[in-house]
Design a protein around this motif. Structure first.
Motif, PDB file in Angstrom:
ATOM      1  N   ASN A 106     -26.846 -26.244   0.028  1.00  0.00           N
ATOM      2  CA  ASN A 106     -27.765 -25.397   0.775  1.00  0.00           C
ATOM      3  C   ASN A 106     -28.495 -26.202   1.841  1.00  0.00           C
ATOM      4  OD1 ASN A 106     -29.453 -22.869   1.087  1.00  0.00           O
ATOM      5  ND2 ASN A 106     -31.024 -24.432   0.800  1.00  0.00           N
TER       6      ASN A 106
ATOM      7  N   TYR B  59     -34.136 -17.435   9.756  1.00  0.00           N
ATOM      8  CA  TYR B  59     -35.532 -17.016   9.587  1.00  0.00           C
ATOM      9  C   TYR B  59     -36.221 -16.710  10.923  1.00  0.00           C
ATOM     10  CZ  TYR B  59     -35.249 -18.133   4.654  1.00  0.00           C
ATOM     11  OH  TYR B  59     -34.893 -18.116   3.331  1.00  0.00           O
TER      12      TYR B  59
ATOM     13  N   PHE C 274     -45.870 -19.059   9.378  1.00  0.00           N
ATOM     14  CA  PHE C 274     -44.701 -19.906   9.150  1.00  0.00           C
ATOM     15  C   PHE C 274     -43.494 -19.317   9.872  1.00  0.00           C
ATOM     16  CE2 PHE C 274     -41.247 -21.271   6.080  1.00  0.00           C
ATOM     17  CZ  PHE C 274     -41.349 -22.623   6.350  1.00  0.00           C
TER      18      PHE C 274
ATOM     19  N   GLN D 187     -36.801 -23.481  -7.902  1.00  0.00           N
ATOM     20  CA  GLN D 187     -37.845 -22.562  -7.443  1.00  0.00           C
ATOM     21  C   GLN D 187     -38.144 -21.462  -8.458  1.00  0.00           C
ATOM     22  OE1 GLN D 187     -35.802 -22.410  -3.315  1.00  0.00           O
ATOM     23  NE2 GLN D 187     -37.957 -22.063  -2.857  1.00  0.00           N
TER      24      GLN D 187
ATOM     25  N   ASN E 275     -28.380 -19.113   6.974  1.00  0.00           N
ATOM     26  CA  ASN E 275     -29.775 -18.846   6.598  1.00  0.00           C
ATOM     27  C   ASN E 275     -30.542 -18.713   7.903  1.00  0.00           C
ATOM     28  OD1 ASN E 275     -28.771 -19.427   4.087  1.00  0.00           O
ATOM     29  ND2 ASN E 275     -30.163 -21.111   3.652  1.00  0.00           N
TER      30      ASN E 275
END
Ligand code: IFM
Length: 441
Positions: free
Chosen positions: A159, A278, A310, A22, A276
Protein backbone atom coordinates in the motif's frame (compact mmCIF):
# COMPACT_ATOMS: atom_id res chain seq x y z
CA UNK A 1 -35.71 19.39 -11.46
CA UNK A 2 -33.83 16.73 -13.48
CA UNK A 3 -34.29 13.11 -12.49
CA UNK A 4 -31.65 10.63 -13.51
CA UNK A 5 -29.42 7.83 -12.28
CA UNK A 6 -25.76 7.40 -13.12
CA UNK A 7 -25.50 3.62 -13.39
CA UNK A 8 -22.37 1.51 -13.12
CA UNK A 9 -21.58 -1.70 -15.03
CA UNK A 10 -22.88 -5.00 -13.67
CA UNK A 11 -20.39 -6.65 -11.30
CA UNK A 12 -18.83 -3.37 -10.17
CA UNK A 13 -17.23 -3.78 -6.73
CA UNK A 14 -18.47 -1.45 -4.02
CA UNK A 15 -16.60 -1.67 -0.77
CA UNK A 16 -14.56 -0.05 1.92
CA UNK A 17 -10.90 -0.41 2.85
CA UNK A 18 -9.10 -0.83 6.17
CA UNK A 19 -5.58 -1.76 7.35
CA UNK A 20 -4.48 -4.15 10.10
CA UNK A 21 -2.72 -1.75 12.45
CA UNK A 22 -5.46 0.84 12.11
CA UNK A 23 -8.30 -1.49 13.13
CA UNK A 24 -7.03 -4.63 14.87
CA UNK A 25 -5.72 -3.30 18.18
CA UNK A 26 -2.82 -4.49 20.33
CA UNK A 27 -0.40 -4.87 17.45
CA UNK A 28 2.46 -4.70 19.92
CA UNK A 29 5.14 -6.31 17.77
CA UNK A 30 5.53 -3.79 14.93
CA UNK A 31 7.48 -0.55 14.51
CA UNK A 32 4.37 1.64 14.73
CA UNK A 33 3.53 0.39 18.22
CA UNK A 34 7.08 1.26 19.29
CA UNK A 35 6.71 4.71 17.64
CA UNK A 36 3.43 5.31 19.48
CA UNK A 37 4.86 4.35 22.87
CA UNK A 38 7.73 6.79 22.34
CA UNK A 39 5.43 9.79 21.90
CA UNK A 40 5.56 10.28 18.14
CA UNK A 41 1.82 10.05 17.51
CA UNK A 42 -1.27 11.89 18.67
CA UNK A 43 -2.44 9.18 21.08
CA UNK A 44 -1.92 5.45 20.69
CA UNK A 45 -3.68 2.77 18.70
CA UNK A 46 -4.48 0.71 21.82
CA UNK A 47 -7.43 -1.56 21.10
CA UNK A 48 -8.09 0.35 17.84
CA UNK A 49 -11.44 -1.01 16.55
CA UNK A 50 -10.87 -4.31 18.34
CA UNK A 51 -10.99 -6.42 15.20
CA UNK A 52 -8.44 -8.80 16.71
CA UNK A 53 -10.89 -9.23 19.58
CA UNK A 54 -13.55 -10.25 17.03
CA UNK A 55 -15.39 -7.01 16.26
CA UNK A 56 -14.64 -7.48 12.56
CA UNK A 57 -17.78 -9.66 12.58
CA UNK A 58 -20.14 -6.86 13.51
CA UNK A 59 -18.36 -4.42 11.19
CA UNK A 60 -18.54 -6.86 8.27
CA UNK A 61 -22.25 -7.26 9.08
CA UNK A 62 -22.63 -3.50 8.85
CA UNK A 63 -20.85 -3.44 5.50
CA UNK A 64 -22.89 -6.31 4.05
CA UNK A 65 -26.21 -5.03 5.36
CA UNK A 66 -25.56 -1.68 3.74
CA UNK A 67 -25.03 -3.17 0.31
CA UNK A 68 -21.25 -3.43 0.08
CA UNK A 69 -20.08 -6.40 -1.99
CA UNK A 70 -16.33 -6.12 -1.36
CA UNK A 71 -13.82 -5.27 1.34
CA UNK A 72 -10.10 -4.54 1.27
CA UNK A 73 -8.14 -5.31 4.45
CA UNK A 74 -4.51 -6.00 5.26
CA UNK A 75 -2.75 -8.82 7.06
CA UNK A 76 -0.27 -7.97 9.79
CA UNK A 77 3.22 -9.30 9.09
CA UNK A 78 4.29 -8.92 12.74
CA UNK A 79 1.50 -11.26 13.87
CA UNK A 80 2.05 -13.88 11.20
CA UNK A 81 5.84 -13.95 11.48
CA UNK A 82 6.56 -12.70 15.01
CA UNK A 83 10.25 -13.63 14.75
CA UNK A 84 12.35 -14.40 11.65
CA UNK A 85 12.06 -18.13 12.36
CA UNK A 86 8.48 -18.54 13.56
CA UNK A 87 5.08 -18.52 11.95
CA UNK A 88 1.93 -18.03 13.99
CA UNK A 89 -0.57 -20.48 12.52
CA UNK A 90 -3.33 -19.16 14.83
CA UNK A 91 -2.94 -15.70 13.35
CA UNK A 92 -3.26 -17.12 9.84
CA UNK A 93 -6.34 -19.04 10.96
CA UNK A 94 -7.91 -15.79 12.15
CA UNK A 95 -7.34 -14.19 8.76
CA UNK A 96 -8.87 -17.28 7.14
CA UNK A 97 -11.90 -16.79 9.40
CA UNK A 98 -12.15 -13.14 8.34
CA UNK A 99 -11.99 -14.10 4.69
CA UNK A 100 -14.61 -16.80 5.20
CA UNK A 101 -16.64 -14.14 6.99
CA UNK A 102 -16.52 -11.93 3.92
CA UNK A 103 -17.37 -14.79 1.55
CA UNK A 104 -20.32 -15.85 3.74
CA UNK A 105 -21.63 -12.31 3.51
CA UNK A 106 -21.33 -12.36 -0.28
CA UNK A 107 -18.37 -9.98 -0.33
CA UNK A 108 -15.24 -10.16 -2.50
CA UNK A 109 -12.03 -9.71 -0.52
CA UNK A 110 -8.93 -7.83 -1.57
CA UNK A 111 -5.98 -8.56 0.73
CA UNK A 112 -3.13 -6.09 1.18
CA UNK A 113 0.15 -7.71 2.15
CA UNK A 114 2.01 -4.63 3.38
CA UNK A 115 0.26 -1.56 4.73
CA UNK A 116 2.89 0.60 6.49
CA UNK A 117 3.76 -1.87 9.29
CA UNK A 118 6.86 -4.02 9.68
CA UNK A 119 7.66 -6.58 12.39
CA UNK A 120 10.09 -5.26 15.02
CA UNK A 121 12.73 -7.84 14.04
CA UNK A 122 12.57 -6.52 10.46
CA UNK A 123 12.73 -2.90 11.62
CA UNK A 124 15.72 -3.68 13.82
CA UNK A 125 17.68 -5.11 10.90
CA UNK A 126 17.01 -1.77 9.08
CA UNK A 127 13.80 -2.83 7.38
CA UNK A 128 13.45 -1.93 3.72
CA UNK A 129 16.90 -0.37 3.66
CA UNK A 130 18.37 -3.86 3.92
CA UNK A 131 19.28 -5.82 0.79
CA UNK A 132 17.55 -8.90 2.20
CA UNK A 133 14.21 -7.08 2.60
CA UNK A 134 12.69 -8.12 -0.77
CA UNK A 135 13.59 -11.76 -0.19
CA UNK A 136 12.18 -11.70 3.36
CA UNK A 137 8.96 -10.08 2.15
CA UNK A 138 8.63 -12.70 -0.58
CA UNK A 139 8.99 -15.46 2.02
CA UNK A 140 6.20 -13.89 4.08
CA UNK A 141 3.99 -13.45 1.02
CA UNK A 142 4.41 -17.09 0.01
CA UNK A 143 3.33 -18.22 3.47
CA UNK A 144 0.28 -15.94 3.49
CA UNK A 145 -0.89 -16.76 -0.01
CA UNK A 146 -0.54 -20.51 0.57
CA UNK A 147 -2.66 -20.11 3.70
CA UNK A 148 -5.34 -17.77 2.32
CA UNK A 149 -5.61 -18.69 -1.35
CA UNK A 150 -8.76 -20.74 -0.80
CA UNK A 151 -10.68 -17.52 -0.10
CA UNK A 152 -8.85 -14.74 -1.91
CA UNK A 153 -7.46 -14.17 -5.38
CA UNK A 154 -7.26 -10.36 -5.45
CA UNK A 155 -3.96 -9.28 -3.89
CA UNK A 156 -2.47 -5.88 -3.22
CA UNK A 157 1.26 -6.30 -2.56
CA UNK A 158 2.14 -2.92 -1.06
CA UNK A 159 0.00 0.00 0.00
CA UNK A 160 1.24 3.48 -0.95
CA UNK A 161 4.96 2.72 -1.18
CA UNK A 162 5.49 6.41 -1.96
CA UNK A 163 3.76 7.59 1.24
CA UNK A 164 5.49 4.93 3.36
CA UNK A 165 8.88 6.07 2.06
CA UNK A 166 8.45 9.82 1.90
CA UNK A 167 6.53 10.23 5.17
CA UNK A 168 9.14 8.15 6.94
CA UNK A 169 12.54 8.54 5.33
CA UNK A 170 12.10 12.12 4.15
CA UNK A 171 9.54 13.84 6.40
CA UNK A 172 10.33 11.90 9.61
CA UNK A 173 6.66 11.38 10.47
CA UNK A 174 6.69 7.59 10.19
CA UNK A 175 9.07 5.34 12.17
CA UNK A 176 12.49 4.95 10.54
CA UNK A 177 16.02 4.80 11.85
CA UNK A 178 17.59 7.06 9.22
CA UNK A 179 16.49 9.92 6.99
CA UNK A 180 17.54 11.37 3.68
CA UNK A 181 16.78 11.27 0.00
CA UNK A 182 19.40 8.63 -0.72
CA UNK A 183 18.00 6.29 1.92
CA UNK A 184 14.51 6.93 0.53
CA UNK A 185 15.70 6.00 -2.95
CA UNK A 186 17.15 2.74 -1.64
CA UNK A 187 13.96 1.92 0.27
CA UNK A 188 11.78 2.55 -2.79
CA UNK A 189 14.02 0.36 -4.92
CA UNK A 190 13.78 -2.47 -2.36
CA UNK A 191 10.01 -2.06 -2.10
CA UNK A 192 9.85 -2.41 -5.87
CA UNK A 193 11.98 -5.55 -5.76
CA UNK A 194 9.76 -6.89 -2.96
CA UNK A 195 6.64 -6.10 -4.96
CA UNK A 196 8.03 -7.78 -8.09
CA UNK A 197 9.12 -10.88 -6.15
CA UNK A 198 5.68 -11.06 -4.51
CA UNK A 199 3.97 -10.66 -7.89
CA UNK A 200 5.80 -13.66 -9.35
CA UNK A 201 5.49 -15.75 -6.19
CA UNK A 202 1.72 -15.23 -5.99
CA UNK A 203 1.27 -16.25 -9.62
CA UNK A 204 3.36 -19.33 -9.03
CA UNK A 205 1.08 -20.35 -6.15
CA UNK A 206 -2.26 -19.28 -7.59
CA UNK A 207 -2.83 -19.24 -11.34
CA UNK A 208 -6.01 -17.16 -11.21
CA UNK A 209 -4.54 -14.45 -8.95
CA UNK A 210 -4.93 -10.79 -9.79
CA UNK A 211 -1.98 -8.93 -8.32
CA UNK A 212 -1.36 -5.21 -8.11
CA UNK A 213 -0.38 -2.54 -5.60
CA UNK A 214 -2.04 0.64 -4.33
CA UNK A 215 -0.52 3.90 -5.51
CA UNK A 216 -1.29 7.10 -3.63
CA UNK A 217 -1.55 9.32 -6.71
CA UNK A 218 -1.43 13.09 -6.21
CA UNK A 219 -2.40 15.22 -9.19
CA UNK A 220 -0.57 18.55 -8.96
CA UNK A 221 -0.93 21.99 -10.49
CA UNK A 222 1.54 24.88 -10.55
CA UNK A 223 0.60 27.83 -8.34
CA UNK A 224 1.12 30.15 -11.32
CA UNK A 225 1.15 28.35 -14.64
CA UNK A 226 3.09 31.23 -16.26
CA UNK A 227 5.89 30.97 -13.71
CA UNK A 228 8.70 28.69 -14.98
CA UNK A 229 9.90 28.12 -11.40
CA UNK A 230 6.47 27.06 -10.14
CA UNK A 231 6.13 24.76 -13.14
CA UNK A 232 9.57 23.31 -12.58
CA UNK A 233 8.81 22.68 -8.90
CA UNK A 234 5.48 21.14 -9.81
CA UNK A 235 7.19 18.71 -12.17
CA UNK A 236 9.91 17.79 -9.67
CA UNK A 237 7.37 17.19 -6.90
CA UNK A 238 4.97 15.37 -9.20
CA UNK A 239 7.63 12.97 -10.45
CA UNK A 240 9.25 12.59 -7.04
CA UNK A 241 5.99 11.75 -5.29
CA UNK A 242 4.12 9.79 -7.93
CA UNK A 243 6.44 8.19 -10.42
CA UNK A 244 8.89 5.77 -8.77
CA UNK A 245 6.64 2.71 -8.95
CA UNK A 246 4.80 3.54 -12.20
CA UNK A 247 8.05 4.24 -14.09
CA UNK A 248 9.66 1.00 -12.94
CA UNK A 249 6.59 -1.06 -13.73
CA UNK A 250 6.27 0.53 -17.18
CA UNK A 251 9.90 0.47 -18.25
CA UNK A 252 11.99 -1.32 -15.64
CA UNK A 253 13.65 1.95 -14.59
CA UNK A 254 12.70 3.66 -11.34
CA UNK A 255 12.72 7.43 -11.78
CA UNK A 256 13.81 9.40 -8.76
CA UNK A 257 15.00 13.00 -8.16
CA UNK A 258 18.20 11.40 -6.81
CA UNK A 259 18.87 9.54 -10.06
CA UNK A 260 17.29 6.65 -11.88
CA UNK A 261 17.66 3.01 -10.86
CA UNK A 262 17.35 0.05 -13.25
CA UNK A 263 14.91 -2.51 -11.87
CA UNK A 264 14.11 -4.75 -14.84
CA UNK A 265 12.45 -7.32 -12.52
CA UNK A 266 9.62 -4.84 -11.91
CA UNK A 267 8.61 -4.38 -15.53
CA UNK A 268 5.03 -5.47 -16.18
CA UNK A 269 4.39 -6.72 -12.64
CA UNK A 270 0.76 -5.70 -12.27
CA UNK A 271 -2.56 -7.23 -13.33
CA UNK A 272 -4.44 -4.15 -12.14
CA UNK A 273 -3.52 -0.80 -10.65
CA UNK A 274 -4.96 0.33 -7.33
CA UNK A 275 -5.43 4.08 -7.06
CA UNK A 276 -5.71 5.86 -3.73
CA UNK A 277 -7.02 9.33 -4.47
CA UNK A 278 -7.77 12.01 -1.89
CA UNK A 279 -7.00 15.48 -3.30
CA UNK A 280 -4.95 17.70 -5.63
CA UNK A 281 -1.90 19.72 -4.53
CA UNK A 282 -0.92 23.18 -5.70
CA UNK A 283 2.84 23.69 -5.92
CA UNK A 284 4.78 26.94 -5.60
CA UNK A 285 8.53 27.57 -5.72
CA UNK A 286 9.69 28.39 -2.19
CA UNK A 287 13.34 29.19 -1.53
CA UNK A 288 12.88 28.56 2.21
CA UNK A 289 12.10 24.86 1.75
CA UNK A 290 15.27 23.04 0.73
CA UNK A 291 14.04 19.88 2.55
CA UNK A 292 11.07 19.74 0.21
CA UNK A 293 13.22 20.38 -2.86
CA UNK A 294 12.10 24.06 -2.84
CA UNK A 295 8.47 23.25 -3.54
CA UNK A 296 5.62 24.30 -1.25
CA UNK A 297 2.55 22.01 -1.47
CA UNK A 298 -0.70 23.56 -0.40
CA UNK A 299 -4.43 23.92 -1.06
CA UNK A 300 -5.77 27.31 -2.19
CA UNK A 301 -7.50 29.30 0.58
CA UNK A 302 -10.87 29.15 -1.14
CA UNK A 303 -10.88 25.33 -1.24
CA UNK A 304 -13.78 23.24 0.04
CA UNK A 305 -11.89 22.06 3.13
CA UNK A 306 -12.46 19.04 5.37
CA UNK A 307 -12.74 19.45 9.14
CA UNK A 308 -9.00 19.52 9.89
CA UNK A 309 -8.11 20.98 6.45
CA UNK A 310 -6.24 17.78 5.66
CA UNK A 311 -8.20 17.37 2.47
CA UNK A 312 -9.59 19.78 -0.10
CA UNK A 313 -12.61 18.39 -1.90
CA UNK A 314 -11.49 18.36 -5.55
CA UNK A 315 -13.54 15.66 -7.31
CA UNK A 316 -12.16 16.35 -10.82
CA UNK A 317 -8.87 15.04 -9.51
CA UNK A 318 -10.16 11.47 -9.32
CA UNK A 319 -11.17 11.67 -12.99
CA UNK A 320 -7.70 12.99 -13.88
CA UNK A 321 -6.13 10.21 -11.83
CA UNK A 322 -8.08 7.53 -13.69
CA UNK A 323 -7.33 9.22 -17.02
CA UNK A 324 -3.61 9.30 -16.24
CA UNK A 325 -3.69 5.59 -15.30
CA UNK A 326 -5.58 4.64 -18.46
CA UNK A 327 -3.17 6.60 -20.69
CA UNK A 328 -0.15 5.12 -18.93
CA UNK A 329 -1.41 1.54 -18.97
CA UNK A 330 -4.06 1.14 -21.68
CA UNK A 331 -6.62 -1.60 -20.89
CA UNK A 332 -5.23 -2.35 -17.43
CA UNK A 333 -8.07 -2.89 -14.93
CA UNK A 334 -8.19 -0.17 -12.28
CA UNK A 335 -9.61 -0.13 -8.79
CA UNK A 336 -10.09 2.91 -6.62
CA UNK A 337 -8.48 1.24 -3.63
CA UNK A 338 -9.02 4.28 -1.36
CA UNK A 339 -10.94 7.53 -1.44
CA UNK A 340 -12.41 9.34 1.51
CA UNK A 341 -12.29 12.27 3.86
CA UNK A 342 -11.77 12.89 7.56
CA UNK A 343 -14.99 14.45 8.76
CA UNK A 344 -16.19 13.64 12.27
CA UNK A 345 -19.42 15.64 11.83
CA UNK A 346 -20.17 14.21 8.40
CA UNK A 347 -20.74 17.69 7.04
CA UNK A 348 -18.64 17.25 3.92
CA UNK A 349 -18.55 13.47 3.48
CA UNK A 350 -21.92 13.07 1.71
CA UNK A 351 -20.99 15.56 -1.02
CA UNK A 352 -17.43 14.26 -1.17
CA UNK A 353 -18.78 10.75 -1.81
CA UNK A 354 -21.40 11.83 -4.33
CA UNK A 355 -19.06 14.12 -6.26
CA UNK A 356 -16.22 11.60 -6.41
CA UNK A 357 -18.48 8.73 -7.43
CA UNK A 358 -19.97 10.94 -10.10
CA UNK A 359 -16.45 11.48 -11.49
CA UNK A 360 -15.74 7.75 -11.37
CA UNK A 361 -18.95 7.23 -13.33
CA UNK A 362 -17.77 9.80 -15.90
CA UNK A 363 -14.52 7.85 -16.24
CA UNK A 364 -16.37 4.55 -16.69
CA UNK A 365 -18.40 6.20 -19.44
CA UNK A 366 -15.20 7.09 -21.26
CA UNK A 367 -14.60 3.35 -21.18
CA UNK A 368 -11.77 3.72 -18.67
CA UNK A 369 -11.59 0.26 -17.09
CA UNK A 370 -12.51 1.00 -13.46
CA UNK A 371 -13.72 -2.21 -11.82
CA UNK A 372 -14.45 -1.13 -8.27
CA UNK A 373 -14.45 1.57 -5.62
CA UNK A 374 -13.31 1.08 -1.99
CA UNK A 375 -14.21 3.93 0.30
CA UNK A 376 -11.73 4.79 3.05
CA UNK A 377 -12.97 3.75 5.52
CA UNK A 378 -15.61 1.44 6.98
CA UNK A 379 -15.11 2.63 10.56
CA UNK A 380 -13.00 5.38 12.17
CA UNK A 381 -9.54 3.98 12.74
CA UNK A 382 -6.08 4.89 14.01
CA UNK A 383 -4.76 7.49 11.59
CA UNK A 384 -1.00 6.96 12.02
CA UNK A 385 0.90 10.01 13.34
CA UNK A 386 -2.39 11.90 13.60
CA UNK A 387 -3.86 9.23 15.85
CA UNK A 388 -7.57 9.60 16.59
CA UNK A 389 -7.71 13.27 15.61
CA UNK A 390 -8.98 12.38 12.14
CA UNK A 391 -12.16 10.38 11.58
CA UNK A 392 -12.40 8.70 8.21
CA UNK A 393 -15.15 6.16 9.00
CA UNK A 394 -18.59 5.84 7.52
CA UNK A 395 -19.28 4.69 11.05
CA UNK A 396 -17.75 6.62 13.92
CA UNK A 397 -16.02 4.70 16.71
CA UNK A 398 -16.06 5.67 20.36
CA UNK A 399 -12.61 4.39 21.26
CA UNK A 400 -13.42 4.12 24.98
CA UNK A 401 -16.57 2.02 24.62
CA UNK A 402 -16.08 0.57 21.12
CA UNK A 403 -19.57 1.78 20.29
CA UNK A 404 -20.20 2.40 16.57
CA UNK A 405 -21.93 5.62 15.60
CA UNK A 406 -23.76 5.64 12.32
CA UNK A 407 -23.09 8.73 10.22
CA UNK A 408 -25.57 9.92 7.57
CA UNK A 409 -23.08 8.95 4.85
CA UNK A 410 -23.73 5.29 5.69
CA UNK A 411 -27.20 5.55 4.17
CA UNK A 412 -26.02 7.47 1.13
CA UNK A 413 -23.28 4.93 0.39
CA UNK A 414 -25.72 2.07 1.03
CA UNK A 415 -28.14 3.49 -1.52
CA UNK A 416 -25.33 3.86 -4.06
CA UNK A 417 -24.09 0.28 -3.51
CA UNK A 418 -27.58 -1.21 -3.67
CA UNK A 419 -28.59 0.76 -6.76
CA UNK A 420 -25.17 0.24 -8.39
CA UNK A 421 -25.46 3.90 -9.24
CA UNK A 422 -25.92 7.45 -8.03
CA UNK A 423 -29.34 9.02 -8.46
CA UNK A 424 -30.66 12.56 -8.39
CA UNK A 425 -32.93 11.57 -5.48
CA UNK A 426 -29.91 10.51 -3.43
CA UNK A 427 -28.10 13.76 -4.09
CA UNK A 428 -31.25 15.77 -3.31
CA UNK A 429 -31.66 13.88 -0.03
CA UNK A 430 -28.06 13.77 1.28
CA UNK A 431 -26.17 16.67 -0.29
CA UNK A 432 -28.58 19.07 -2.04
CA UNK A 433 -25.85 21.75 -2.02
CA UNK A 434 -24.17 20.02 -5.01
CA UNK A 435 -27.33 19.02 -6.86
CA UNK A 436 -26.90 21.51 -9.67
CA UNK A 437 -23.27 20.54 -10.18
CA UNK A 438 -24.14 16.86 -10.52
CA UNK A 439 -27.46 17.21 -12.36
CA UNK A 440 -27.27 20.45 -14.35
CA UNK A 441 -30.32 21.55 -16.30
O1 IFM B 1 -5.44 6.09 6.72
C1 IFM B 1 -4.67 6.25 5.57
C2 IFM B 1 -4.32 4.92 4.97
O2 IFM B 1 -3.65 4.09 5.88
C3 IFM B 1 -3.43 5.10 3.76
N1 IFM B 1 -4.03 6.03 2.81
C4 IFM B 1 -4.50 7.29 3.34
C5 IFM B 1 -5.43 7.06 4.52
C6 IFM B 1 -5.96 8.40 5.05
O3 IFM B 1 -4.94 9.24 5.41
Amino acid sequence: MPQATYHFPRGFLWGTATASHQVEGNNTNNQWWMWEQTGHTDGTSGLACDWWGGRWREDFDRAAETGQNAHRFSVEWSRIQPTPDTWDEDALERYRAMLRGLRERGMTPMVTLHHFTDPMWFYEMDGWEHDDAPMLFEKFVRKVVEALKEYCSLWCTVNEPNVYTLSGYVAGLFPTKRHGLNVAKRVLANLLLGHAAAYHAIHEIQKEAQVGYALHYRPMVANNKWSPLDRLMRNIQYNGINMAFPSAISAGVMKSPMGNVRIPEAKGTQDYLGLNYYSVDTIAFDITRPQELFGKRYYPDDSDFSGTKFIANIPDGIFDTIKWATRTYPNLPLYITENGVEDADDKMRPRYIAQHIHQVWRAVNFNFPVKGYFHWSLVDNFEWERGWTQRFGLWGVDVETQKRIKRPSVDLYAEICKENGLSSEMVQKYCPEVFEKLFPV
